[in-house]
Design an enzyme around this catalytic site. Structure first.
Site, PDB file in Angstrom:
ATOM      1  N   GLU A   1      49.064  45.605  28.076  1.00 58.73           N
ATOM      2  CA  GLU A   1      50.387  46.226  27.923  1.00 58.73           C
ATOM      3  C   GLU A   1      51.448  45.240  27.456  1.00 58.73           C
ATOM      4  OE1 GLU A   1      50.113  44.567  31.968  1.00 58.73           O
ATOM      5  OE2 GLU A   1      48.793  45.826  30.744  1.00 58.73           O
TER       6      GLU A   1
ATOM      7  N   HIS B   1      46.787  40.929  29.924  1.00 61.28           N
ATOM      8  CA  HIS B   1      47.676  42.087  30.007  1.00 61.28           C
ATOM      9  C   HIS B   1      47.695  42.827  28.666  1.00 61.28           C
ATOM     10  CE1 HIS B   1      49.739  41.403  33.883  1.00 61.28           C
ATOM     11  NE2 HIS B   1      49.540  40.125  33.632  1.00 61.28           N
TER      12      HIS B   1
ATOM     13  N   CYS C   1      44.717  42.382  35.094  1.00 64.80           N
ATOM     14  CA  CYS C   1      45.223  41.173  35.745  1.00 64.80           C
ATOM     15  C   CYS C   1      44.821  41.155  37.213  1.00 64.80           C
ATOM     16  CB  CYS C   1      46.717  41.034  35.526  1.00 64.80           C
ATOM     17  SG  CYS C   1      47.341  39.373  35.928  1.00 64.80           S
TER      18      CYS C   1
END
Length: 208
Positions: free
Chosen positions: A188, A186, A80
């Site tokens: 994650e 992202h 990001c």
């Protein structure tokens, strides 16, 4: 050991948890000694470009990161805002980026008559354009990742484009060059898709 660079900008906890779940040994740090000992680096981030570059400067991280990434070719993943900082410049701010990738950041500007919310937020498809050192190996197809951003990466060198996505029009959503990976989305926050990306980074990725 995988060092998550801590420069007071963002989502270090979620990155830490996903790397650990992927089988890695993460540590959140800005300590130069630990950064040098790490096998790989992750540069995360959420927020504004100039603030993030200012924090890297404040904590004395730019010189050591340049040494580790550019001179020593340590594998690094930017996520990001961390991915954006790898470019040369951004329309969001006035400070120069790290300049590791020949790219710039521009703001989403919907074409006339097109209703397009900015920031681009939510799940979107990601289409790989190159092999990228195996970073997308075994990721369920079609690949879907979670995005939150108002600026997108424009690669001046087409050879570094790793993946593309579409939001109003096509844009670069990941870049790769040698030991450097840059992902606008992202992993994650992207469930099984992101977990496999982190697993590939932990287990396989060395360079493109």
């Amino acid at each position: 050991m995988i060092a998550i660079v801590d420069y007071d900008t963002g989502n270090v906890g979620s990155v830490f948890n996903m790397i650990r779940k992927a089988g890695g040994t993460p540590v959140i740090t800005r300590d130069p000694t630990i950064l040098r000992q790490a096998d790989k680096l992750v540069l995360p981030g959420v927020g504004a470009f100039d603030e993030a570059m200012g924090n890297l400067e404040k904590f004395g991280l730019i010189e050591i990161l340049n040494d580790l990434v550019v001179d020593q070719h340590k594998p690094v993943l930017g996520v990001c805002l961390g991915a954006q900082l790898m470019a040369r410049e951004s329309e969001e701010g006035n400070k120069p980026g790290l300049g590791w990738l020949d790219a710039k950041l521009v703001r989403f500007r919907p074409a006339e008559g097109l209703s397009l919310r900015v920031p681009h937020m939510g799940w979107n498809m990601v289409e790989p354009q190159s092999e990228g050192g195996g970073i997308f190996d075994d990721v369920t197809r079609p690949m879907r990742f979670y995005f939150v951003h108002s600026y997108y990466m424009v690669a001046n060198d087409p050879s570094i484009i790793l993946a593309r996505s579409t939001y109003g029009s096509e844009f670069t959503s990941a870049m790769a060059q040698k030991n450097i990976l840059s992902m606008q989305f992202h992993p994650e926050k992207s469930h099984k898709y992101g977990l496999q990306v982190y697993r590939n980074f932990v287990e396989r990725f060395e360079a493109c």
